[in-house]
Design a protein around this motif. Structure first.
Motif, short mmCIF file in Angstrom:
data_model
loop_
_atom_site.label_atom_id
_atom_site.label_comp_id
_atom_site.label_asym_id
_atom_site.label_seq_id
_atom_site.Cartn_x
_atom_site.Cartn_y
_atom_site.Cartn_z
N GLY A 153 -19.08 10.24 -0.03
CA GLY A 153 -18.15 9.16 -0.31
C GLY A 153 -18.72 7.77 -0.10
O GLY A 153 -18.18 6.79 -0.61
N LEU A 154 -19.81 7.66 0.65
CA LEU A 154 -20.40 6.36 0.94
C LEU A 154 -21.42 6.00 -0.13
O LEU A 154 -22.29 6.81 -0.46
CB LEU A 154 -21.08 6.40 2.31
CG LEU A 154 -21.55 5.08 2.89
CD1 LEU A 154 -20.37 4.20 3.23
CD2 LEU A 154 -22.40 5.33 4.14
N ARG A 253 -9.95 3.34 4.76
CA ARG A 253 -8.83 3.09 5.65
C ARG A 253 -7.73 4.16 5.58
O ARG A 253 -6.76 4.10 6.33
CB ARG A 253 -8.23 1.70 5.37
CG ARG A 253 -9.27 0.58 5.44
CD ARG A 253 -8.61 -0.77 5.65
NE ARG A 253 -7.94 -0.85 6.95
CZ ARG A 253 -8.56 -1.10 8.10
NH1 ARG A 253 -9.87 -1.26 8.14
NH2 ARG A 253 -7.87 -1.18 9.23
N THR A 254 -7.87 5.12 4.68
CA THR A 254 -6.89 6.19 4.57
C THR A 254 -7.56 7.53 4.82
O THR A 254 -8.43 7.96 4.07
CB THR A 254 -6.22 6.19 3.18
OG1 THR A 254 -5.53 4.95 2.99
CG2 THR A 254 -5.21 7.33 3.06
N TRP A 255 -7.13 8.16 5.90
CA TRP A 255 -7.65 9.47 6.30
C TRP A 255 -6.46 10.42 6.28
O TRP A 255 -5.46 10.17 6.93
CB TRP A 255 -8.26 9.39 7.68
CG TRP A 255 -9.02 10.59 8.15
CD1 TRP A 255 -8.91 11.86 7.70
CD2 TRP A 255 -10.02 10.62 9.17
NE1 TRP A 255 -9.77 12.69 8.37
CE2 TRP A 255 -10.47 11.96 9.27
CE3 TRP A 255 -10.58 9.65 10.01
CZ2 TRP A 255 -11.45 12.34 10.19
CZ3 TRP A 255 -11.55 10.05 10.91
CH2 TRP A 255 -11.98 11.35 11.00
N ALA A 256 -6.56 11.52 5.55
CA ALA A 256 -5.42 12.43 5.42
C ALA A 256 -5.85 13.88 5.56
O ALA A 256 -6.97 14.25 5.21
CB ALA A 256 -4.73 12.23 4.07
N MET A 257 -4.93 14.66 6.10
CA MET A 257 -5.10 16.11 6.15
C MET A 257 -4.30 16.71 5.00
O MET A 257 -3.14 16.35 4.79
CB MET A 257 -4.59 16.68 7.46
CG MET A 257 -5.36 16.21 8.69
SD MET A 257 -7.05 16.83 8.75
CE MET A 257 -6.76 18.59 8.98
N GLU A 279 -14.71 12.79 -1.62
CA GLU A 279 -13.72 12.38 -0.62
C GLU A 279 -13.59 13.36 0.54
O GLU A 279 -13.04 13.03 1.59
CB GLU A 279 -12.34 12.24 -1.28
CG GLU A 279 -12.25 11.17 -2.35
CD GLU A 279 -12.69 11.67 -3.73
OE1 GLU A 279 -12.52 10.92 -4.71
OE2 GLU A 279 -13.20 12.82 -3.84
N CYS A 280 -14.08 14.58 0.35
CA CYS A 280 -13.85 15.64 1.33
C CYS A 280 -14.86 15.59 2.47
O CYS A 280 -16.08 15.62 2.25
CB CYS A 280 -13.91 17.01 0.65
SG CYS A 280 -13.59 18.39 1.76
N ALA A 281 -14.36 15.52 3.71
CA ALA A 281 -15.22 15.57 4.89
C ALA A 281 -15.23 16.94 5.53
O ALA A 281 -16.16 17.30 6.24
CB ALA A 281 -14.75 14.53 5.92
N ALA A 294 -7.96 20.70 4.36
CA ALA A 294 -9.03 19.78 3.99
C ALA A 294 -8.76 18.42 4.63
O ALA A 294 -7.61 17.98 4.71
CB ALA A 294 -9.15 19.64 2.48
N SER A 295 -9.81 17.79 5.09
CA SER A 295 -9.73 16.42 5.60
C SER A 295 -10.42 15.52 4.58
O SER A 295 -11.57 15.76 4.21
CB SER A 295 -10.43 16.33 6.96
OG SER A 295 -10.46 15.00 7.42
N VAL A 296 -9.70 14.49 4.11
CA VAL A 296 -10.25 13.63 3.06
C VAL A 296 -10.20 12.18 3.50
O VAL A 296 -9.29 11.75 4.22
CB VAL A 296 -9.50 13.81 1.72
CG1 VAL A 296 -9.65 15.24 1.22
CG2 VAL A 296 -8.03 13.44 1.84
#
Length: 349
Positions: A153-154, A253-257, A279-281, A294-296
């Motif tokens: 993502g970076l 700035r937006t981290w979502a499960m 986007e997937c971590a 999934a954590s994105v």
């Protein structure tokens, strides 16, 4: 240095990618690969670390724990912070977030035994008066974790030439310890983590880039002994080099499960497809009401909306998705967060 004032440029982003590839690479090797000077790269790394943006650690691989679970803890209004801090204080809890609605605390629990797990789930949490509900999901298989050559993502990822200049890297060691396509895993019995490794791992948890001389001083061993021991632990998959990042300070700035229900016959295909998204971590198959988590990381809510509608929404086999944005990350890979910043244990000396 106030984290709010730091400016991230192309070299900083290249350096973050290079650390994902090899978190223990010398500053000279990093500089040669990135076409910069050793002094500049060392200064940039210290600047990023002191600002709470990047931190390199060496920690036991969570997949070596017998019990890996996600806990979704519903709490009474006003009790979220207290419950989150109580969970973050536990050594067997590696990751804690507070949902954007401030009504749910999500934790990653890594227990060494079923007894330790049950002590928390059957005795500890029920006694917490602020807890109204607990949902558990056991991790069955990890499809993706930010552990490869770089975080997709970076921007400003590594070129093939830069990657080759860095060499195989520590990311390669962790990838080799993961399950292969046949489901087999490497065995860490040749180099299990034992009490004799406590001093070494304590030092590496503070600073994953500590020099051999510093590690020798902390452990009472010779430099060659600590080098051989760490290499053995890494090769066996007993520990891994992790690069922690502070996403908000890098512009995400937006981290979502995402709690996803996928058709059982499509679970692996869906998990692997999501794992490949920039986007997937993190992505894993789980038990529970849903079978995939999934954590994105997204730059903002608009970016998350586009991701959900144009990426997740187009995957065949996805039946349902619950999106739970995180308001605050309280603990990350064992590090208690300082607001949006990562801690700098070296500053505490």
């Amino acid at each position: 240095m106030p984290a709010e004032t730091i400016t991230i440029d192309r070299l900083d982003r290249k350096l973050v990618h290079a650390l994902f590839h090899d978190g223990r690479a010398s500053f000279r090797r990093l500089a040669d690969a990135l076409g910069s000077s050793e002094q500049t790269v060392a200064r940039r790394y210290r600047r990023l670390r002191e600002a709470g943006i990047v931190r390199v650690v060496v920690v036991p691989d969570p997949r070596r724990y017998p019990e890996n679970m996600f806990l979704r803890i519903r709490v009474q209004p006003g009790a979220t912070v207290a419950v989150a801090r109580a969970m973050a204080a536990r050594s067997d809890v590696s990751w804690v977030t507070v949902s954007s609605g401030a009504s749910e605390v999500t934790c990653a629990l890594r227990s060494a035994s079923p007894d330790a797990r049950d002590a928390l789930l059957l005795q500890g949490l029920p006694r917490a008066g602020q807890v109204t509900d607990v949902r558990t999901s056991t991790l069955l298989h990890v499809y993706a974790e930010t552990e490869d050559d770089e975080w997709q993502g970076l921007p400003d990822g590594l070129t093939e030439k830069e990657r080759a200049a860095l060499g195989p890297g520590t990311a390669r060691m962790r990838a080799a310890s993961s399950s292969d396509r046949s489901g087999r895993t490497r065995d860490a019995t040749d180099a299990p983590v034992g009490p004799e490794d406590d001093a070494l791992l304590e030092a590496l948890a503070r600073d994953g880039r500590a020099t051999w001389a510093a590690l020798a001083g902390r452990t009472g061993r010779s430099e060659s002994q600590v080098a051989r021991r760490l290499e053995a632990l890494l090769e066996a998959g007993a520990v891994f080099v992790d690069v922690e990042i502070a996403p908000k300070l890098l512009g995400f700035r937006t981290w979502a499960m995402l709690w996803i229900s996928a058709a059982p016959s499509a679970l692996e295909r869906v998990g692997l497809e999501i794992a490949a998204h920039p986007e997937c971590a993190f992505a894993a198959a789980t038990t529970g009401p849903t079978n995939l988590v999934a954590s994105v990381l997204c730059r903002d809510n608009d970016d998350l909306y586009r991701y959900m509608t144009r990426r997740i929404g187009t995957i065949d086999g996805v039946r349902d998705v619950e999106v739970v944005p995180s308001m605050r990350v309280v603990k990350q890979q064992g590090s208690l967060m300082d607001g949006d910043r990562l801690p700098d244990p070296l500053a505490e000396r």
